[in-house]
Motif scaffolding. Sequence first.
Motif, PDB file in Angstrom:
ATOM      1  N   ALA A 281      52.638  28.017  60.845  1.00 11.37           N
ATOM      2  CA  ALA A 281      53.553  28.509  59.807  1.00 11.37           C
ATOM      3  C   ALA A 281      53.607  27.586  58.597  1.00 11.37           C
TER       4      ALA A 281
ATOM      5  N   ILE B  41      49.680  21.340  58.289  1.00  9.97           N
ATOM      6  CA  ILE B  41      48.252  21.328  58.608  1.00  9.97           C
ATOM      7  C   ILE B  41      47.804  22.658  59.227  1.00  9.97           C
ATOM      8  N   GLY B  42      48.648  23.220  60.094  1.00 10.37           N
ATOM      9  CA  GLY B  42      48.291  24.487  60.758  1.00 10.37           C
ATOM     10  C   GLY B  42      48.072  25.596  59.739  1.00 10.37           C
TER      11      GLY B  42
ATOM     12  N   ILE C 195      57.128  28.232  66.306  1.00 12.67           N
ATOM     13  CA  ILE C 195      58.536  28.371  66.691  1.00 12.67           C
ATOM     14  C   ILE C 195      59.378  28.877  65.506  1.00 12.67           C
ATOM     15  N   ALA C 196      58.863  28.713  64.280  1.00 13.73           N
ATOM     16  CA  ALA C 196      59.606  29.133  63.083  1.00 13.73           C
ATOM     17  C   ALA C 196      59.814  30.642  63.102  1.00 13.73           C
TER      18      ALA C 196
ATOM     19  N   LEU D  47      56.179  26.613  72.110  1.00 10.73           N
ATOM     20  CA  LEU D  47      55.037  26.236  72.957  1.00 10.73           C
ATOM     21  C   LEU D  47      55.408  25.226  74.031  1.00 10.73           C
TER      22      LEU D  47
ATOM     23  N   ASN E 216      47.350  22.812  67.310  1.00 13.81           N
ATOM     24  CA  ASN E 216      47.824  21.981  66.194  1.00 13.81           C
ATOM     25  C   ASN E 216      49.310  21.628  66.288  1.00 13.81           C
TER      26      ASN E 216
ATOM     27  N   ILE F 266      44.304  18.955  67.568  1.00  7.39           N
ATOM     28  CA  ILE F 266      44.703  18.054  66.493  1.00  7.39           C
ATOM     29  C   ILE F 266      45.379  16.843  67.135  1.00  7.39           C
ATOM     30  N   SER F 267      44.656  15.730  67.114  1.00  9.85           N
ATOM     31  CA  SER F 267      45.217  14.486  67.669  1.00  9.85           C
ATOM     32  C   SER F 267      45.883  13.728  66.523  1.00  9.85           C
ATOM     33  N   SER F 268      45.519  12.493  66.311  1.00  9.17           N
ATOM     34  CA  SER F 268      46.119  11.705  65.222  1.00  9.17           C
ATOM     35  C   SER F 268      45.419  10.365  65.152  1.00  9.17           C
TER      36      SER F 268
ATOM     37  N   LYS G 204      49.271  11.662  71.814  1.00  9.42           N
ATOM     38  CA  LYS G 204      48.044  11.904  71.044  1.00  9.42           C
ATOM     39  C   LYS G 204      46.841  11.206  71.689  1.00  9.42           C
TER      40      LYS G 204
ATOM     41  N   PRO H 251      43.986  13.416  62.148  1.00  7.81           N
ATOM     42  CA  PRO H 251      44.411  13.277  60.749  1.00  7.81           C
ATOM     43  C   PRO H 251      45.234  12.009  60.549  1.00  7.81           C
TER      44      PRO H 251
ATOM     45  N   GLY I  31      47.891  10.524  57.146  1.00  6.74           N
ATOM     46  CA  GLY I  31      48.339  10.572  55.751  1.00  6.74           C
ATOM     47  C   GLY I  31      48.193  11.922  55.081  1.00  6.74           C
ATOM     48  N   ILE I  32      48.543  12.979  55.795  1.00 12.12           N
ATOM     49  CA  ILE I  32      48.437  14.324  55.208  1.00 12.12           C
ATOM     50  C   ILE I  32      49.831  14.780  54.743  1.00 12.12           C
TER      51      ILE I  32
ATOM     52  N   THR J 121      52.608  16.937  54.419  1.00 17.09           N
ATOM     53  CA  THR J 121      53.123  18.140  55.101  1.00 17.09           C
ATOM     54  C   THR J 121      54.651  18.056  55.204  1.00 17.09           C
TER      55      THR J 121
ATOM     56  N   GLY K 159      56.336  18.094  57.848  1.00 18.87           N
ATOM     57  CA  GLY K 159      56.643  17.214  58.991  1.00 18.87           C
ATOM     58  C   GLY K 159      56.682  15.756  58.584  1.00 18.87           C
TER      59      GLY K 159
END
Length: 269
Positions: free
Chosen positions: A22, A25-26, A45-46, A72, A98, A149-151, A168, A194, A196-197, A199, A201
């Motif tokens: 939603a 990154i997703g 969940i949104a 989830l 993700n 999607i780890s980190s 992660k 990823p 430093g994106i 988002t 979150g």
Amino acid sequence: MKNSIEKLFDLTGKVAIVTGGAMGIGKGIAMRLSEAGAKIIIVDIADKKEAKSILKDISENGGHAHYIQADLSDMGTLKYIVDQTIKVYGDIDILVNNAGVFTYSPVTELTEALWDKTINLNLKAVAFLSKLVVNKMIEKKHGGKIINISSIDSIKPTGNLSQYDASKGGVRMLTKAFAKEMGKFGINVNDIAPGGINTPGVKKIAGANLTDAQQKAMDAQMEQFVSMLPLQRMGEPKEIGNAALFLASDASNYITGTTIVVDGGLLIM
Ligand SMILES: NC(=O)c1ccc[n+]([C@@H]2O[C@H](COP(=O)([O-])OP(=O)(O)OC[C@H]3O[C@@H](n4cnc5c(N)ncnc54)[C@H](O)[C@@H]3O)[C@@H](O)[C@H]2O)c1
């Protein structure tokens, strides 16, 4: 030449589940896979109102997307997600795990509730949704692509995120374990780490319950952090989408059990 390259990245006819699609990154991943021709199931969940923007973007771009609202971390919903995907689009070719939560706690204050919340969504749901999806892929005998999607925190801890880092790290090892067993079925399993994106979150954790003074200090810290990044800027969700497109496409058919780091050079800071 152009045609053969386009064909390599063409996902027309493929069905992709993107969890946590939603926003953030997703959303970037869902958009990229849709642009390449995949039909998208967004699980989040949104409520549907919040997911409206990605559904609108995909449909205005000529793509197809269906929304499933689900938590989830409730294992009871996972079978419903797989069954609904089959009902709506008839198959599953790509799964992007993700959805995740950043949870902050120094180790001295770690609670069992925070541990369970983090591990249930970030690791347990990844294992059990993947299990259901690979079983469908095996049954249908057509292989597939699992992208977790780890980190960068699975490689180097940031600090005060031990439960997140453990989740992660678990995702990275789960990726390798699934890849080892699934290769013979033509299923590739890889993860993207990823860092430093830009988002919602990341903004939320940076601004969680802070006073004005704390917020100022956090903003200054963030500015300093960005200036230290080798690429001198935060990354955008679609830049993770680009790596996901590569892993979902035929261009990565001989790659499995590995991690692609997309972090603007954060790990070499
Ligand atoms: N942003 C970064 O720099 C960064 C760095 C490393 C790893 N990651 C990972 O990338 C993934 C996405 O992060 P983001 O920054 O886009 O986060 P975000 O918080 O902006 O988006 C997460 C999405 O997951 C959904 N979600 C949350 N809990 C859920 C649940 N229980 N069930 C279903 N959906 C749920 C949210 O509604 C939201 O749409 C996460 O796994 C995160 O750990 C992000």
